[in-house]
Design a protein around this motif. Sequence first.
Motif, PDB file in Angstrom:
ATOM      1  N   LEU A  92      24.502  55.849  -5.610  1.00 31.86           N
ATOM      2  CA  LEU A  92      25.595  55.033  -5.078  1.00 31.86           C
ATOM      3  C   LEU A  92      26.496  55.870  -4.176  1.00 31.86           C
ATOM      4  N   ARG A 140      25.423  56.185  -0.640  1.00 26.83           N
ATOM      5  CA  ARG A 140      25.589  54.994   0.185  1.00 26.83           C
ATOM      6  C   ARG A 140      27.028  54.771   0.635  1.00 26.83           C
ATOM      7  N   GLN A 141      27.959  55.482   0.027  1.00 28.31           N
ATOM      8  CA  GLN A 141      29.370  55.292   0.350  1.00 28.31           C
ATOM      9  C   GLN A 141      29.954  56.639   0.770  1.00 28.31           C
ATOM     10  N   SER A 142      30.234  56.781   2.033  1.00 29.57           N
ATOM     11  CA  SER A 142      30.699  58.072   2.539  1.00 29.57           C
ATOM     12  C   SER A 142      32.003  58.515   1.876  1.00 29.57           C
TER      13      SER A 142
END
Length: 264
Positions: A50, A53-55
């Motif tokens: 996860l 996927r989220q900078s």
Amino acid sequence: MENHIIRTNVLGIPVSLVNLVQATKQISAWALDGHKAYSVFVRDVPSLMLALRQSELCDLHHTADLVVADGMPLVWVAQMKGHGDEIGRVPGADLVEEVCKFSLSSGQSHFFYGGKPGIAQRMADNLTRRYPGLRVAGISAPPMLDIGPDFDLLKACREDIEDIRASNPDVIWVGISSPKQEYWIAKAVATIDRGVFIGVGAAFDFHSGAVKRAPAWMRNNGLEWLHRLMSDPRRLWRRYLILAPMFVVKVLGEFLLAGKQRAG
């Protein structure tokens, strides 16, 4: 206390080279520091995927004081990179046990923040029965919130923050699931002056007795994920049947690429 903990890189996410004993000692030392707040993330394969996927979430791992490997695959990857026994698995539930046990002699206090209504209280009750003399500074079961990079901590949780400040705990256990708890911890550490904030998610369910943990033989052989999947397939199927295989593919790709670069 300075942070001299060495880290390795697992698919771009920093993971600290510590085992359960070392993590416990470091957290307990930080908890004695009355002048700084610290953040500790507990990573398994799904939560690491996860973060990729989220900078914003990925960035938080680079600023966290400690990122421990909950999942055995993270330990195996680190060992394949040559770190051997420098790293060991640090499950969130075990970390709770060890830090609580350690604090009996140091007198450090604990705040339990998270879980569904009643879960944090049952967790605290069970731990105080197991470890007589354990100091519980406070307990809070926050409402379900949409927590992300733009979350306004003081607007949404002002009373909770004031309670934590007033109770002045040494260790704050946060169980509101990933990635919400990592965003919450990052905001809290920037707002509260002291304490070690540790995101342990499912540990609240385990220690409250709401969910039965996998037997030791499964935990020791990297199979705790299978037990959790079988216990709650509707909620966890995507985590373990999609994100976990993606992790394997990405890790293999990374090692193959590194091998080609060395050969070239």
